[in-house]
Scaffold this motif. Structure first.
Motif, PDB file in Angstrom:
ATOM      1  N   HIS A  56     -13.551 -10.990  14.879  1.00  0.00           N
ATOM      2  CA  HIS A  56     -12.816  -9.890  14.250  1.00  0.00           C
ATOM      3  C   HIS A  56     -12.663 -10.177  12.756  1.00  0.00           C
ATOM      4  O   HIS A  56     -11.624 -10.634  12.289  1.00  0.00           O
ATOM      5  CB  HIS A  56     -11.446  -9.712  14.906  1.00  0.00           C
ATOM      6  CG  HIS A  56     -11.522  -9.117  16.275  1.00  0.00           C
ATOM      7  ND1 HIS A  56     -10.639  -9.433  17.275  1.00  0.00           N
ATOM      8  CD2 HIS A  56     -12.398  -8.224  16.812  1.00  0.00           C
ATOM      9  CE1 HIS A  56     -10.959  -8.765  18.374  1.00  0.00           C
ATOM     10  NE2 HIS A  56     -12.020  -8.022  18.112  1.00  0.00           N
ATOM     11  N   GLU A  75     -11.263  -4.853   9.505  1.00  0.00           N
ATOM     12  CA  GLU A  75     -10.170  -4.009   9.974  1.00  0.00           C
ATOM     13  C   GLU A  75     -10.541  -2.543   9.804  1.00  0.00           C
ATOM     14  O   GLU A  75     -11.354  -2.182   8.953  1.00  0.00           O
ATOM     15  CB  GLU A  75      -8.878  -4.293   9.200  1.00  0.00           C
ATOM     16  CG  GLU A  75      -8.236  -5.625   9.490  1.00  0.00           C
ATOM     17  CD  GLU A  75      -6.928  -5.790   8.750  1.00  0.00           C
ATOM     18  OE1 GLU A  75      -6.122  -6.647   9.165  1.00  0.00           O
ATOM     19  OE2 GLU A  75      -6.712  -5.065   7.741  1.00  0.00           O
ATOM     20  N   PRO A  94      -8.309  -4.641  14.474  1.00  0.00           N
ATOM     21  CA  PRO A  94      -9.419  -5.533  14.086  1.00  0.00           C
ATOM     22  C   PRO A  94     -10.747  -5.001  14.605  1.00  0.00           C
ATOM     23  O   PRO A  94     -10.812  -4.420  15.690  1.00  0.00           O
ATOM     24  CB  PRO A  94      -9.047  -6.853  14.756  1.00  0.00           C
ATOM     25  CG  PRO A  94      -8.269  -6.451  15.967  1.00  0.00           C
ATOM     26  CD  PRO A  94      -7.518  -5.198  15.590  1.00  0.00           C
ATOM     27  N   ASP A 114     -11.888 -14.828  19.282  1.00  0.00           N
ATOM     28  CA  ASP A 114     -11.361 -13.560  18.775  1.00  0.00           C
ATOM     29  C   ASP A 114     -11.229 -13.582  17.258  1.00  0.00           C
ATOM     30  O   ASP A 114     -11.564 -12.610  16.570  1.00  0.00           O
ATOM     31  CB  ASP A 114      -9.998 -13.259  19.414  1.00  0.00           C
ATOM     32  CG  ASP A 114     -10.139 -12.686  20.820  1.00  0.00           C
ATOM     33  OD1 ASP A 114     -11.230 -12.168  21.136  1.00  0.00           O
ATOM     34  OD2 ASP A 114      -9.170 -12.767  21.593  1.00  0.00           O
ATOM     35  N   GLU A 158     -15.205  -6.047  14.687  1.00  0.00           N
ATOM     36  CA  GLU A 158     -16.243  -7.037  14.379  1.00  0.00           C
ATOM     37  C   GLU A 158     -17.113  -6.562  13.229  1.00  0.00           C
ATOM     38  O   GLU A 158     -17.416  -7.308  12.306  1.00  0.00           O
ATOM     39  CB  GLU A 158     -17.114  -7.282  15.614  1.00  0.00           C
ATOM     40  CG  GLU A 158     -16.401  -7.985  16.749  1.00  0.00           C
ATOM     41  CD  GLU A 158     -17.354  -8.306  17.891  1.00  0.00           C
ATOM     42  OE1 GLU A 158     -18.488  -8.750  17.603  1.00  0.00           O
ATOM     43  OE2 GLU A 158     -16.980  -8.111  19.051  1.00  0.00           O
TER      44      GLU A 158
END
Length: 326
Positions: free
Chosen positions: A235, A238, A281, A231, A283
């Motif tokens: 991520h 933002e 968050p 994770d 990607e």
């Protein structure tokens, strides 16, 4: 194989008390003629079998041939049959073993506990794969499971996301994890421990090379750490949003837990329109766009500017498409 089948017949008769030759043949996946021969062998060995003729007849055991598990409560007997993963066991090549183990347990339980345990299997079923996805093809899963169990290294040709896409590696398989219907191999090499998606293994050879598992390696601990790292690694960005009350309610059904937790943690008091500002968050812009479109008019993207521009372009394209005559 035949000796195992004879034991299974005895356990089936202990559990179900009376079964026809056809029922036994169907359960054990053999012919009725084979069952007749097995019954003759059991009788010749001194097993007190009795066969009732006629439509409602069948084979049954006379007195005896029953053992009891001691100290097992009713709740414990029921819970034992919630721990099984029949589909996963079949994937690993252990379906027959699990079935035999359950059969032995059922045969050993007293009648009252056996009935309660049977009710659990009739009323609860675990389906591991997620919705809207077919099960992945994993032709090498059984071979990998055997290598994991026996501590044998494997050489595999693997399809990666990065270039070069195909790579060949020799690894030490430490364990297998079933996550949301997908199998993952946790394996070590000379450098570190890595995780491989079993469905992306293109070819596999189990080697004669044995290995020792690291003394302090714990598969469950490794997997928890791996998920946290996964994770954190993906991520990298933002996004700041304005969400309506309806969007906040729908968020747990549309987004993954990491996004939902971040939205709740960063939410501001509602503005005069009742909307809340949150930071989640993402990607990448490309990855975030489809998910945010699910929120429709209940969400406004404030930042980053590139994501806001992308959704504006997408909406303009949709408007142009739907303004055309059907």
């Amino acid at each position: 194989m035949r000796a195992s089948r004879l034991v299974s017949i005895l356990l089936l008769l202990q559990t179900r008390e009376r079964m026809t030759a056809q029922q036994l043949a169907d359960t054990l996946e053999v012919s009725v003629r084979t069952i007749y021969r097995d019954m003759e062998s059991l009788s010749a060995a001194g097993v007190p079998l009795y066969g009732d003729p006629g439509h409602d007849g069948g084979y049954r055991l006379l007195g005896g041939f029953r053992t009891h598990l001691t100290g097992l409560t009713a709740d414990e007997a029921e819970s034992l049959f919630l721990t099984g993963l029949p589909t996963a066991a079949a994937d690993l090549g252990l379906g027959a073993v699990v079935t035999a183990a359950e059969l032995k347990l059922m045969a050993a339980l007293p009648a009252e506990l056996r009935e309660r345990a049977g009710r659990v299997t009739e009323r609860f079923h675990l389906d591991a794969p997620s919705w809207y996805h077919d099960a992945e093809r994993t032709p090498y899963l059984t071979a990998i499971a055997d290598a994991v169990w026996n501590g044998l290294a494997v050489r595999m040709r693997y399809l990666r996301w990065e270039e070069p896409h195909e790579t060949t590696r020799t690894v030490k398989p430490y364990g297998l994890v079933l996550k949301a219907g997908c199998w993952y191999l946790v394996a070590g090499n000379t450098e570190q421990i890595r995780t491989y998606r079993v469905s992306r293994i293109l070819d596999l050879d189990v080697l004669d090379e044995r290995f020792d598992r690291p003394d302090k390696f714990d598969l469950a601990d490794y997997w928890r750490t791996y998920l946290e790292y996964f994770d954190a690694r993906r991520h990298q960005g933002e996004a700041t949003l304005r969400l309506s009350p309806n969007a906040l309610d729908r968020l747990p059904h549309l987004m993954e837990p990491a996004v939902v937790h971040a939205a709740r943690r960063t939410s501001t008091p509602p503005d005069p329109d009742g909307w809340t500002r949150v930071t989640i968050p993402i990607e990448s812009v490309e990855q975030a766009l489809p998910g945010l479109l699910k929120l429709g008019a209940d969400a406004e993207i404030l930042a980053p500017a590139e994501l806001r521009e992308q959704i504006t372009q997408t909406l303009d394209t949709l408007i142009n498409i739907y303004r055309r005559p059907a």
